[in-house]
Design an enzyme around this catalytic site. Sequence first.
Site, short mmCIF file in Angstrom:
data_model
loop_
_atom_site.label_atom_id
_atom_site.label_comp_id
_atom_site.label_asym_id
_atom_site.label_seq_id
_atom_site.Cartn_x
_atom_site.Cartn_y
_atom_site.Cartn_z
N ARG A 46 0.86 -1.19 0.00
CA ARG A 46 0.00 0.00 0.00
C ARG A 46 0.89 1.24 0.00
O ARG A 46 0.63 2.21 -0.69
CB ARG A 46 -0.95 0.00 1.20
N TYR A 98 -14.06 20.26 -14.23
CA TYR A 98 -14.44 18.87 -14.44
C TYR A 98 -15.56 18.49 -13.46
O TYR A 98 -15.45 18.75 -12.26
CB TYR A 98 -13.21 17.98 -14.24
N ASP A 171 -4.88 21.29 -12.30
CA ASP A 171 -5.28 20.03 -12.94
C ASP A 171 -4.80 20.13 -14.39
O ASP A 171 -5.37 20.86 -15.19
CB ASP A 171 -6.80 19.87 -12.85
N LYS A 196 -6.09 9.78 -18.96
CA LYS A 196 -6.27 10.50 -20.21
C LYS A 196 -4.97 10.48 -21.04
O LYS A 196 -4.56 9.43 -21.45
CB LYS A 196 -6.77 11.91 -19.92
C1 LIG Z 1 -11.07 12.62 -16.10
C2 LIG Z 1 -10.69 13.84 -15.37
C3 LIG Z 1 -10.55 13.83 -13.96
C4 LIG Z 1 -10.86 12.61 -13.12
O1 LIG Z 1 -10.00 11.55 -13.37
P1 LIG Z 1 -10.41 10.00 -13.24
O2 LIG Z 1 -9.16 9.32 -13.65
O3 LIG Z 1 -11.57 9.77 -14.17
O4 LIG Z 1 -10.78 9.76 -11.82
C5 LIG Z 1 -10.15 15.00 -13.35
N1 LIG Z 1 -9.92 16.12 -14.06
C6 LIG Z 1 -10.05 16.17 -15.40
C7 LIG Z 1 -9.77 17.45 -16.12
C8 LIG Z 1 -10.45 15.04 -16.10
O5 LIG Z 1 -10.61 15.09 -17.43
#
Ligand SMILES: *Cc1c(COP(=O)(O)O)cnc(C)c1O
Length: 381
Positions: A46, A98, A171, A196
């Site tokens: 972990r 988001y 982000d 992504k």
């Molecule tokens: C997809 C996304 C998230 C969340 O990520 P997950 O991997 O789906 O939990 C956060 N911020 C942005 C800009 C995203 O596109």
Amino acid sequence: MKFNTKAIHAGQEPEKTSGAVMPPVFHTSTYAQKSPNEHQGYDYARVGNPTRTALEKLIAGLEEADECACFGSGVAAIDAIIKTLKPGDHVLSTNDLYGGTYRLFTQVFEPYGIEFSFVDMTNLEEVQSSLKESTKLVWIETPTNPLLRVIDIEAVADLTRKKSDALTAVDNTFASPYLQQPLLLGADVVMHSTTKYLGGHSDVIGGAVASSNEEFMEKIRFQIKTSGAVPGPMDCYLILRGIKTLHLRVQRSVENAKAVVDMLTSHPDVDHVFYPGLKTHAQHETAARQMKDFGAMVSFRLKDDTIEKAKQVMSGTKIFTLAESLGGVESLISHPASMTHGSIPKEVREKVGITDSLIRLSIGVEDAEDLVEDLKQAIEL
Ligand SMILES: *Cc1c(COP(=O)(O)O)cnc(C)c1O
């Protein structure tokens, strides 16, 4: 070392016992110790796993951070960042955010006494007047989803530093570190949904937090050990493998996006194209300054601004797949008004520009001509 070399080599060394060039997938929950607490840096999976460490070093390299910590999803990474705060602390956030982040902020953390305000961060005066004594975190997402507005990271981080002791977090999921490196622009923390562009193949869920602020990263490490939202070793391997071609994929996606934008801007049925690379985009100059290129996310609105017309386009494409998510090698098409932003009342979403026919594209690495033709025939159906 330049970025493209780092994408392959940052923090990566051949495995010690065999010389394996790629890190093995360490499927283990625990590690043998010679005597109590005498071990080789790992005591329980972990807390740490060598496959995860290899991924963390790679992302730290790409974001010019001293340290990175990986999580089981992007929202788990955000969750850990907010858990470094205390009840009474204030978070100043972008208002064009988001959906999952907004839900986490307002439905999980607000009830625990953390305060959030959502402002238009393209307006620096609004940022300035919204910073409070209790502000401990400023949360930026740029470019934004789905309207591709661009926030000046350097200017917001500067203001924040002058007026408070809050950290600025970005982000960076939409841009990827290939196009934008927030820490070099003055941000303290960068976060990714590695699901992504970093993973890049739509086959894994993951998240990451990177920073050179030692005190902050210590709190994040504590979250990993204590709350345990960790990624499995196979997931780490997939993301690490994906990153090796990040620069190639993003570069090609951006080229393809520009071809699609060219077609859309000259198409008689299209009312407006949202893309930071357009000179008419309100924050084009900021984007040109802080990003290496303008990204592969494109949104557009049709002249026939109805859900019916949008649905016809989305069901008419043969190469673009109708799906949520972004940043993979395959091109995706989605409908914010009914999918990602479906829970927002029509008047509210239309006020910010998410109208019925708004369509969002995540452009992949297929052939540009095929993508342009596919979209064009769907619009003209
Ligand atoms: C997809 C996304 C998230 C969340 O990520 P997950 O991997 O789906 O939990 C956060 N911020 C942005 C800009 C995203 O596109």
